[in-house]
Scaffold this motif. Sequence first.
Motif, PDB file in Angstrom:
ATOM      1  N   UNK A 117       0.835  -1.212   0.000  1.00  0.00           N
ATOM      2  CA  UNK A 117       0.000   0.000   0.000  1.00  0.00           C
ATOM      3  C   UNK A 117       0.866   1.256   0.000  1.00  0.00           C
ATOM      4  N   UNK A 118       1.880   1.210   0.819  1.00  0.00           N
ATOM      5  CA  UNK A 118       2.781   2.362   0.904  1.00  0.00           C
ATOM      6  C   UNK A 118       3.460   2.598  -0.439  1.00  0.00           C
ATOM      7  N   UNK A 119       3.873   1.493  -1.064  1.00  0.00           N
ATOM      8  CA  UNK A 119       4.540   1.572  -2.358  1.00  0.00           C
ATOM      9  C   UNK A 119       3.674   2.326  -3.370  1.00  0.00           C
ATOM     10  N   UNK A 120       2.401   1.991  -3.418  1.00  0.00           N
ATOM     11  CA  UNK A 120       1.499   2.613  -4.384  1.00  0.00           C
ATOM     12  C   UNK A 120       1.283   4.092  -4.062  1.00  0.00           C
ATOM     13  N   UNK A 121       1.164   4.359  -2.784  1.00  0.00           N
ATOM     14  CA  UNK A 121       0.985   5.739  -2.344  1.00  0.00           C
ATOM     15  C   UNK A 121       2.192   6.589  -2.749  1.00  0.00           C
ATOM     16  N   UNK A 122       3.358   6.057  -2.466  1.00  0.00           N
ATOM     17  CA  UNK A 122       4.586   6.777  -2.791  1.00  0.00           C
ATOM     18  C   UNK A 122       4.748   6.970  -4.292  1.00  0.00           C
ATOM     19  N   UNK A 123       4.400   5.941  -5.038  1.00  0.00           N
ATOM     20  CA  UNK A 123       4.558   6.020  -6.485  1.00  0.00           C
ATOM     21  C   UNK A 123       3.698   7.142  -7.057  1.00  0.00           C
ATOM     22  N   UNK A 124       2.502   7.273  -6.507  1.00  0.00           N
ATOM     23  CA  UNK A 124       1.634   8.375  -6.933  1.00  0.00           C
ATOM     24  C   UNK A 124       2.290   9.725  -6.649  1.00  0.00           C
ATOM     25  N   UNK A 125       2.860   9.804  -5.471  1.00  0.00           N
ATOM     26  CA  UNK A 125       3.518  11.042  -5.080  1.00  0.00           C
ATOM     27  C   UNK A 125       4.650  11.410  -6.039  1.00  0.00           C
ATOM     28  N   UNK A 126       5.506  10.435  -6.290  1.00  0.00           N
ATOM     29  CA  UNK A 126       6.650  10.710  -7.166  1.00  0.00           C
ATOM     30  C   UNK A 126       6.208  10.938  -8.611  1.00  0.00           C
ATOM     31  N   UNK A 127       5.102  10.342  -8.975  1.00  0.00           N
ATOM     32  CA  UNK A 127       4.560  10.570 -10.309  1.00  0.00           C
ATOM     33  C   UNK A 127       4.162  12.042 -10.454  1.00  0.00           C
ATOM     34  N   UNK A 128       3.525  12.554  -9.424  1.00  0.00           N
ATOM     35  CA  UNK A 128       3.145  13.971  -9.449  1.00  0.00           C
ATOM     36  C   UNK A 128       4.366  14.860  -9.598  1.00  0.00           C
TER      37      UNK A 128
END
Lengths: 237, 237
Positions: A117-128
């Motif tokens: 879950x954290x991985x997906x959350x972080x990936x969204x952040x870095x995508x932004x």
Amino acid sequence: MTNYDKKYDANDKYSLRGRVFQKLREDILSGKYKEHEELKEVAIGEELGVSRTPVREAFRQLELEGLIRIVPNKGAYVTGITAKDVKDIYMIRSLLEGLCARLATEKISKEQMEEMEENIYLADFHEDKGHLDQIAELDNRFHDILYEACDSKLLEHTLKDFHRYVLRVRQKTLATNTRGRASNDEHRQIMEAIKAGDAELAEKLANQHMINAYDNMVKNGLKEIYGENMDENGRDE
Amino acid sequence: MTNYDKKYDANDKYSLRGRVFQKLREDILSGKYKEHEELKEVAIGEELGVSRTPVREAFRQLELEGLIRIVPNKGAYVTGITAKDVKDIYMIRSLLEGLCARLATEKISKEQMEEMEENIYLADFHEDKGHLDQIAELDNRFHDILYEACDSKLLEHTLKDFHRYVLRVRQKTLATNTRGRASNDEHRQIMEAIKAGDAELAEKLANQHMINAYDNMVKNGLKEIYGENMDENGRDE
DNA sequence: GCAGGGTATATTGTATACAATTATACGAGG
DNA sequence: CCTCGTATAATTGTATACAATATACCCTGC
């Protein structure tokens, strides 16, 4: 296949052979040594400050990993990946990642679920933010978590092998378009299916995730990257 | 994975290392060296009349094939297969043999098709006669033909790896009951589906063929054979 | 000028020598 | 009698020396 985690005992970073092995693998995958380049035992040995013996043993292992090809009495050459290879790998991975997701639905631990879950959350952040390196890193890590969660050393190792093998290709395509966002969305769906305990759905989504990743690759210049090897089989079907 | 046929160039029977490698693999798979037995470099070398160098290189390869486990500064030990490993392999094989059959439906050559038909015919004959060795041999060969026919070096090699890995188990169960006949009937159905060009059916049949083979194993004493390793994970689900 | 062959050189294959590490045996001390 | 430590042996790790093979170049003969 067939080496699992046991390999890591012998390829430890404390023996010269292990260090040579890891260094050469890194250099081949990163592109320092290019396709069809010849690796000479003495040259590698001198560069790393070791004798030919550990270099030779590392060569034998690199060959079984498919990274080099050893021709008896001639030499060791860096192997290329053809577009056909990439296609085959994604076909295989599609099935096995599906199986992996299905098994993981039953076996995943609380810690692994949280990291996912954290991985997906972080990936969204870095995508932004447009942090391409972190996105690639997180993408790799997502799959590794999945592999570890399936509770099968054999499947885990097989998938990691294939995964590592296509890294040379994947990094490039992920960084050049909008696939990162779509990929992470698919990760989220897989994660949610696993969390909901829906093994069937998780399998289907993981299947499709691989197919999408491959389709995206084809759209975005797989041919250019591996153009020289495409002629034979890379464009059929 | 990831070595394809290229490996066979370097493991040629003309180099000492290649001979040692093949000899040791044969001896491990045939059971001459038993699980957890320690292989000593000098002993092997003396037995085969070679120095430690080619023996060591062969060891490195055997380790990546998963047949031995090398503990740094200690020794090389024959690895065991747990019942969980066998189960995982058959799960994976079920999917990949299916994929292989599907691909083979499009790609199989006339010669391969003929050899496959002949294989099934011969297997029936030897089944009638009770020639257990030939039956096992033909069973192996059927799968090899299928692997070669799919026209994917990667898939072929992956499947051959897994196939060889479970040989130790499969030989025994095939020889001890009526599975031989049933197995050959399934081979026939797969062959006919391929011949008819029905890729979907071929895939399904190959999937099921592996599931049946595994179920038969469980029924017929997989536990006894690998009893010592069963405790952890071998009996769940 | 060109083909063929042979020698020199470079590179891998194998054996052996030496170093480092681990296992074992034995004895001293408790 | 047990335990720990040290010395010794056994084994693997690494380096080097030597052998076999392949490659390149030149030289010879036509």
